[in-house]
Design a protein around this motif. Sequence first.
Motif, PDB file in Angstrom:
ATOM      1  N   UNK A 213       0.859  -1.184   0.000  1.00 20.85           N
ATOM      2  CA  UNK A 213       0.000   0.000   0.000  1.00 20.85           C
ATOM      3  C   UNK A 213       0.894   1.233   0.000  1.00 20.85           C
ATOM      4  N   UNK A 214       0.609   2.238  -0.827  1.00 22.73           N
ATOM      5  CA  UNK A 214       1.479   3.431  -0.889  1.00 22.73           C
ATOM      6  C   UNK A 214       1.374   4.306   0.353  1.00 22.73           C
ATOM      7  N   UNK A 215       1.861   3.775   1.483  1.00 18.96           N
ATOM      8  CA  UNK A 215       1.823   4.512   2.738  1.00 18.96           C
ATOM      9  C   UNK A 215       2.956   5.531   2.796  1.00 18.96           C
ATOM     10  N   UNK A 216       4.172   5.085   2.453  1.00 20.59           N
ATOM     11  CA  UNK A 216       5.357   5.930   2.598  1.00 20.59           C
ATOM     12  C   UNK A 216       5.848   6.506   1.279  1.00 20.59           C
ATOM     13  N   UNK A 217       5.129   6.259   0.214  1.00 14.28           N
ATOM     14  CA  UNK A 217       5.545   6.774  -1.076  1.00 14.28           C
ATOM     15  C   UNK A 217       4.306   7.148  -1.876  1.00 14.28           C
ATOM     16  N   UNK A 218       4.520   8.006  -2.851  1.00 16.47           N
ATOM     17  CA  UNK A 218       3.411   8.494  -3.659  1.00 16.47           C
ATOM     18  C   UNK A 218       3.032   7.468  -4.718  1.00 16.47           C
ATOM     19  N   UNK A 219       1.763   7.452  -5.062  1.00 18.33           N
ATOM     20  CA  UNK A 219       1.293   6.548  -6.106  1.00 18.33           C
ATOM     21  C   UNK A 219       1.912   6.904  -7.451  1.00 18.33           C
ATOM     22  N   UNK A 224       4.269   2.665 -14.256  1.00 14.03           N
ATOM     23  CA  UNK A 224       2.947   2.599 -14.886  1.00 14.03           C
ATOM     24  C   UNK A 224       2.451   1.167 -15.052  1.00 14.03           C
ATOM     25  N   UNK A 225       3.364   0.226 -15.373  1.00 13.01           N
ATOM     26  CA  UNK A 225       2.923  -1.146 -15.618  1.00 13.01           C
ATOM     27  C   UNK A 225       2.549  -1.882 -14.335  1.00 13.01           C
ATOM     28  N   UNK A 226       2.883  -1.321 -13.167  1.00 11.65           N
ATOM     29  CA  UNK A 226       2.547  -1.945 -11.891  1.00 11.65           C
ATOM     30  C   UNK A 226       1.484  -1.169 -11.109  1.00 11.65           C
ATOM     31  N   UNK A 227       1.138  -0.002 -11.599  1.00 12.50           N
ATOM     32  CA  UNK A 227       0.242   0.855 -10.822  1.00 12.50           C
ATOM     33  C   UNK A 227      -1.141   0.240 -10.645  1.00 12.50           C
ATOM     34  N   UNK A 228      -1.566  -0.570 -11.602  1.00 13.16           N
ATOM     35  CA  UNK A 228      -2.896  -1.174 -11.483  1.00 13.16           C
ATOM     36  C   UNK A 228      -2.991  -2.077 -10.261  1.00 13.16           C
ATOM     37  N   UNK A 229      -1.864  -2.680  -9.831  1.00 15.85           N
ATOM     38  CA  UNK A 229      -1.877  -3.523  -8.643  1.00 15.85           C
ATOM     39  C   UNK A 229      -2.225  -2.722  -7.399  1.00 15.85           C
ATOM     40  N   UNK A 230      -1.789  -1.465  -7.369  1.00 12.77           N
ATOM     41  CA  UNK A 230      -2.077  -0.604  -6.229  1.00 12.77           C
ATOM     42  C   UNK A 230      -3.474   0.009  -6.332  1.00 12.77           C
TER      43      UNK A 230
END
Length: 286
Positions: A213-219, A224-230
């Motif tokens: 989960x993007x707790x400590x870093x920005x989305x 781009x190819x992994x962003x859908x997982x988040x």
Amino acid sequence: MTTQATPATPAPTAEHRTVITPPGRLHLPAWRELWEAREVLYRFGARDVVLRYRQTAVGVAWVVLQPLASAGVFALVFGAVAGLSSDGVPYIVFSLVGMLAWNLFNGVVSRAAPSLVANQALVSKVFFPRMLVPLSVVLAVLLDFLVGLGLLVVLLVVFGVSPGWGVLATPLWVLLTILVASGLGLAGAAVTVRYRDVNYALPWVLQLALYGTPVAYSLTSVPDDLRWLFLVNPLTWLLEGYRWSLLGFAAPPLWQIAGAVGVSVLVFLGGTLVFSRMERAFADVI
């Protein structure tokens, strides 16, 4: 001869009776019974607050030190070393918002799951709505969140960060976080009574969820190819809502807001159904 009047016999008062009925087909909890026994929830919550900080040197200051230290480490590792973007906000403030939201979720789930086993003497001998035990942890965790939120307000003033009108939506994100965490906590508490393996597996699962989960870093720092997982992670939707409300970021898309509301309500209802279905066997197996 004088007659003495006899005192009038007081009218009989209605007896208070508690009728225990079998659960319905859906095993929905008795909401009226929970409301009438709300004093039990308050007592459990107050006890958790007192026991947590009894005989500690700095007391409630731990509530401030823990998220601040975690945010500082994240700012050093992800901001200074890895060079990830915080979208124009000082990294310490950015990571603190994420830690406050995560600690609210993590605190409710991790403390609700073992709560029935920790109070097994009461659960097995005293009749009261058992669901109040895991729900009572919300009070102590919410108090920690509010103290940490006060620290965040100070840092926002120091660094000159203006949240904007989105700050008015903060209670919504807090409520949704409590709902989804309480639903998972209720299910975890019910399963833990029968399978103590949950006590070993849950910290590991929550640790994986923290890094997923993007707790400590920005989305925006995610490729781009992994962003859908988040983006399929409901906790991401909640974090984006917190950052909109507390840091002045762009508002989340409407589908994320609707999804956060829907998933939180469904998870909470699902947790109550699991708890209610397994509750009748608690006293026998705990």
